[in-house]
Structures are given as structure tokens and as C-alpha cells.
Design a protein around this motif. Sequence first.
Motif, PDB file in Angstrom:
ATOM      1  N   GLY A   1       0.776  -1.235   0.000  1.00 58.97           N
ATOM      2  CA  GLY A   1       0.000   0.000   0.000  1.00 58.97           C
ATOM      3  C   GLY A   1       0.801   1.275   0.000  1.00 58.97           C
ATOM      4  O   GLY A   1       0.246   2.360   0.166  1.00 58.97           O
TER       5      GLY A   1
ATOM      6  N   LEU B   1      -3.759   2.400  -6.308  1.00 59.25           N
ATOM      7  CA  LEU B   1      -2.360   1.994  -6.218  1.00 59.25           C
ATOM      8  C   LEU B   1      -1.712   1.990  -7.595  1.00 59.25           C
ATOM      9  O   LEU B   1      -2.290   1.513  -8.566  1.00 59.25           O
TER      10      LEU B   1
ATOM     11  N   CYS C   1      -3.168   1.849   3.222  1.00 60.96           N
ATOM     12  CA  CYS C   1      -2.614   2.540   2.054  1.00 60.96           C
ATOM     13  C   CYS C   1      -3.077   3.987   1.977  1.00 60.96           C
ATOM     14  O   CYS C   1      -2.426   4.820   1.336  1.00 60.96           O
TER      15      CYS C   1
END
Length: 312
Positions: free
Chosen positions: A98, A110, A229
Motif C-alpha cells: 500500500g 495503487l 494505504c
Amino acid sequence: MSGGLENDMTTVTLRVHRFTPRAERERDRARAGSPFARKSSPFGGDSARRRPRGKQWVQEYTIAARPEDTVLDCLLTIKRTVDPTLAFRYSCGHGMCGSDAVAINGAPTLLCTATVADWAKPEASATDEEGFRRTGGVDDADDTDAPSGDVPDGSLGVIELAALPGFPVQRDLIADIDPMLEQIRKLKPYLQADGVLATTDEGKVDVFEYLQHPDQLARYELLSNCIACGVCEGSCPVFAGGEAFIGPAALITASRFINDSRDTQAAERMDAIDTADGIAACQSVRACTRECPRGIDVGEEIWQLIAQVKER
């Protein structure tokens, strides 16, 4: 993936919002500690997310690429062959850590899981044939006479990149997620059992003390997959709006332990988030659910958590 442009190769253009911080002066540091500054939330807040000052600009890079390449692949090619000053963060490259969360075309996600095929968009022409600015996108131009997007032959399109929203930018695509991690730490993200070791009739430690039934495990197992993340927080309009809201990542962490049958501090954990800056600040927009890389329905989990807190 080659960085050179070949006639028989497809290309992609990365439009990167870059940022270089200005060196902090002594006067700025002294001002940050002013006793007249607004007090921050117990969960972090305003001073923790102070916007750094510096140079901002947009830079475009056109490189050879394939549809199956990830955006991280493209950035690594730029870093290695075109511009070594471009700053971004990544670690595992497989969607497990993350660390490479950014905004791609305005949506937090991501880098390592976003492919060029999924995110490259044809760039709409700025003006029509008569020189007037267009108000519609490329998708609106269905008739053959309408101008198409300005995408050269062999180009996959344009991908716009910016740092993760809702956090101070440290440099280019690197956001400072320490405020989120600090909020998570304040909620004690670890198992708190009673500390008493059960023993067998023979006086030995009972290693089966903390066994769970499958239904007990199922209550929090998915939540334990959270990789912090920051994608959910970057998507949250309350968190990104600069409020003191604790944020969805911290609430998911709290829910993970509240729903763990082995934890003995569920009531205290609920007290910690039952505040104006906690669950009361959540507006149930559920934008936090859209791009979770671990498949957690963040909005639904927070809604269930709110119900648990209110019903106790």
C-alpha cells in the motif's frame, strides 16, 4: 519496457503534477508553535496536515508502453531512462504494502495495480473546428463530424497523476501519510486480552485458550486485510476537506478489534471513537469503498460500526 519511442510501438503520456518543497525558514518554524494557533483534534488535525509551500508544476512524459503495463512500470521507466528527479514511492509492487497510493485521473488507487489499458484516456480536443472551446468530453462526440480526441497514432492516451488527496505533499507523488498512521496508533491497533494465562489440570499453559469458532473469525477476518494505504482516506470528502475527522482507515482498524472475540476492550474502543471527530463526523458518503485494493466495503463496515456504537 523500453523508454525509447519507436514507430511500431504504442506510447502513453503521463501528466504528472509535480511539487518541490521550499526550505522551511526559522520564522516559519517559530510561527508554527504560536500559542494563538487553533487547537488540533485529539486525532491529529489541522497542524498535522499543514500544507507545505513550494514550487508546483505539471510535467508530461511520453514513453513507449504496452496496455498491460502498470502505471508503476511507466514511472520506473521514466525514473531510470528519462528523468531521475521524479519522486514517487513504492515497495512490493504487488498491491500488498500500500505504499504507492496516488491519485490517477483524480481517483485514489495503487500504482502497481493500475494498468495503462484501464487508466489511459484519449485527451479531448480543447477547441472545435471553429475555434470555440469544447464543453463536452470525447465520449460526447458520437457523430462523424465531431472532432475526436487529440491522440496520435499509436498512442494509448494520457494518464494524469497527482499525490494522494487529503494529505500534505512531500515531493511530487509522495504524500505524507503520517497523520493517518498517528490516528491509527491512537486507537491501539493491537489485541488487548485479559492477560491471564489459562492452565490445564496438570498446571501447564493451555495453548487452546484463544481458539475461535469460524463464525467468530469471519466477523473481523476481512478487516485484518487492511494495508493502511490511505486510498479510502484520499477518497473521503470529509477527511480530504481538512476536517478533524479521524478517517475511515482508523475506524476500520477499530472495528477489526471491536469484532474480535478475544479482545476485552471493546467498550473502551467504542468510547474512543464515539466523539464529534470520530464516527459522528462520518457523512456516510461511502466514497471510501470505491477503490479499496483489498476489497473491503469500507462504507458498509463503518455503517455497521456506527450501529454497534449507538446500540450499546
